[in-house]
Enzyme design. Structure first.
Site, short mmCIF file in Angstrom:
data_model
loop_
_atom_site.label_atom_id
_atom_site.label_comp_id
_atom_site.label_asym_id
_atom_site.label_seq_id
_atom_site.Cartn_x
_atom_site.Cartn_y
_atom_site.Cartn_z
N TYR A 147 0.86 -1.19 0.00
CA TYR A 147 0.00 0.00 0.00
C TYR A 147 0.89 1.23 0.00
O TYR A 147 1.84 1.32 0.77
CB TYR A 147 -0.92 0.02 1.23
CG TYR A 147 -1.79 1.27 1.30
CD1 TYR A 147 -2.83 1.46 0.39
CD2 TYR A 147 -1.55 2.25 2.25
CE1 TYR A 147 -3.62 2.61 0.45
CE2 TYR A 147 -2.35 3.39 2.32
CZ TYR A 147 -3.37 3.57 1.42
OH TYR A 147 -4.15 4.70 1.47
N ASP A 242 9.31 2.76 0.05
CA ASP A 242 8.25 3.48 0.74
C ASP A 242 8.40 3.20 2.23
O ASP A 242 7.96 2.18 2.74
CB ASP A 242 6.87 3.04 0.21
CG ASP A 242 5.74 3.83 0.86
OD1 ASP A 242 6.02 4.57 1.82
OD2 ASP A 242 4.59 3.68 0.40
N LYS A 270 4.09 9.43 8.49
CA LYS A 270 3.77 8.90 9.81
C LYS A 270 4.70 9.41 10.93
O LYS A 270 4.52 10.52 11.39
CB LYS A 270 3.66 7.38 9.75
CG LYS A 270 2.50 7.00 8.80
CD LYS A 270 1.99 5.59 8.90
CE LYS A 270 0.70 5.46 8.11
NZ LYS A 270 0.75 4.70 6.89
C1 LIG Z 1 0.18 5.11 5.49
C2 LIG Z 1 0.98 4.80 4.29
C3 LIG Z 1 0.97 5.62 3.14
C4 LIG Z 1 0.04 6.77 2.99
O1 LIG Z 1 0.26 7.78 3.93
P1 LIG Z 1 -0.93 8.81 4.26
O2 LIG Z 1 -0.29 9.80 5.18
O3 LIG Z 1 -2.02 8.00 4.90
O4 LIG Z 1 -1.36 9.40 2.97
C5 LIG Z 1 1.85 5.33 2.12
N1 LIG Z 1 2.68 4.28 2.19
C6 LIG Z 1 2.71 3.47 3.26
C7 LIG Z 1 3.68 2.33 3.29
C8 LIG Z 1 1.84 3.68 4.33
O5 LIG Z 1 1.83 2.83 5.35
#
Ligand SMILES: *Cc1c(COP(=O)(O)O)cnc(C)c1O
Length: 433
Positions: A147, A242, A270
């Protein structure tokens, strides 16, 4: 479902559903993964949150990852108060952005330059645009179950001929947007090699969560990240880690520090926002200077580098840079995972816990390894739901879905962990058989 009545939460949710689609501002909050209605939170302190009815919970959601110091840590709250009183946004550069950039660059091995944005989604969207602009290629490879936020091109799943086009995974995503996204299984370097053999010259980048965290926690196989590095390099494609979850979570320098594999572009979010809306993407100067105003690739943001969010992030990273912090997180999470394993065993509930540092998932499967989306999907969501409610009713808040990560923060005490294990004994008994 719950045995505890949460009347105020029920009332608020009923009203919210009239005004907000599904009553929530992000779908997973609606408890669809466990059935029943969500709990409305009124406040949090340390490792604990309280709901609108006054019930207290030990929190292992931690806002889906950001709250590595727990709720309302004094160092963050005090800095935010100071900074917000001097103006919350200027649309002009500030020293706080510079300080944040220094902290990220000195911590994350691949990052020489960094651009701040407002969410993980935005960071990934920008990183993909950068990879495409830099390479002059269009295709993106992602992993099944990975994701990366909700940007159109990443809401894609494998088509029947995965190497030629992907299919939209959401209504409202044009076929054309998903067509350039190819999907291969996580932890499967051979599948990636095959895709590159078929259309490697069209692939701009491979994007991967170096520790998968959105199909539950799935660590990389030994050597997997190294193979990704080698394959992308051989074909002139960029490797994007990511690290929106793993950055400053599994180690101060993220998964790239932990595993010693350096990507071309890194996305963050995050933890670096200290509980505020923040994302970032970074890489070597030679790549990053393709972004405007130096280079031709556009990306902008009215509130990007927002001083209040920067202050919260800086305070958080400063705390995390102290000696022993990650050992402490590891020790707490290890003791919790061990306790949960033993409790499950005693109750005769087969369980597989995947854990990297302070992120983990309890997979309710037959006890066999979870290495990718397919094996993650074999977990028993219904059994997880029973576990979830049994824990919630005893005052322990786990993620409301089998396919998500749980997080331990520095605020979790030994007593919190001991209590969680005691509650889990009850919960496993309730979901045995
Ligand atoms: C949470 C998340 C996102 C998206 O971040 P948001 O601040 O919710 O837009 C992208 N990549 C990973 C791996 C995530 O866990």
């Amino acid at each position: 479902m719950s045995a505890v009545r949460r009347q105020r939460s029920e009332e608020l949710f009923a009203r919210a559903r009239e005004l907000i689609p599904g009553g929530v501002n992000s779908p997973a909050r609606a408890f669809g993964g466990v059935g029943g209605n969500p709990v409305f939170i009124s406040h949090g302190r340390g490792a604990h949150v309280w709901d609108a009815d006054g019930n207290e919970y030990i929190d292992f959601l931690c806002s889906w990852g950001p709250l590595i110091l727990g709720h309302a840590p004094r160092c963050v709250v005090e800095r935010v108060r100071e900074v917000v009183g001097r103006g919350s946004s200027f649309g002009a550069p500030t020293e706080l952005e510079l300080r944040m950039a220094e902290l990220i660059v000195s911590a994350v091995p691949s990052v020489e330059m960094v651009r701040m944005v407002n969410s993980g989604t935005e960071a990934v969207m920008s990183a993909i645009r950068l990879a495409r602009g830099y390479t002059g290629r269009d295709k993106v490879v992602k992993m099944a179950g990975g994701y990366h936020g909700h940007a159109d091109g990443l809401l894609a799943r494998a088509g029947s001929t995965a190497a030629t086009f992907g299919l939209p995974d959401s209504a409202g995503v044009p076929r054309g947007y998903a067509a350039d996204t190819l999907t291969v299984p996580y932890n499967d370097a051979a599948a990636l090699r095959e895709v590159f053999a078929q259309c490697g010259e069209k692939i701009a980048c491979v994007i991967v969560e170096p520790v998968a965290g959105n199909m539950g926690v799935v660590p990389p196989r030994k050597g997997y990240l190294e193979e990704l590095r080698e394959i992308t390099r051989a074909h002139g494609a960029l490797l994007i880690f990511d690290e929106v979850i793993t950055g400053f979570r599994v180690a101060y320098g993220g998964a790239q520090e932990l595993y010693g594999v350096v990507p071309d572009i890194t996305t963050l979010g995050k933890v670096i926002g200290g509980g505020f809306p923040v994302g970032a993407y970074g890489g070597p100067r030679e790549i990053m200077e393709h972004m405007a105003p130096v280079g031709p690739i556009n990306q902008a943001g009215t509130l990007s580098g927002n001083p209040v969010a920067m202050a919260a992030g800086i305070a958080t990273l400063s705390e995390l840079s102290r000696d022993g912090v990650y050992q402490e997180l590891e020790a707490k999470a290890a003791s919790l995972a061990e306790g949960l394993c033993t409790a499950a065993e005693e109750a005769g509930v087969p369980l597989r816990i995947n854990r990297v540092g302070s992120m983990f998932t309890c997979f309710f499967n037959d006890g066999s390894p979870v290495v990718d989306w397919e094996t993650a999907n074999r977990a028993d969501r219904e059994r997880y739901a029973r576990f979830f409610w049994a824990m919630l009713d005893q005052g322990v808040y786990f993620p409301p879905s089998q396919m998500e990560a749980s997080f331990v923060s520095l605020a979790h005490s030994e007593e919190d962990i001991a209590k969680t294990v005691r509650c889990a004994r009850q919960a496993f008994a309730a979901c045995a058989g």
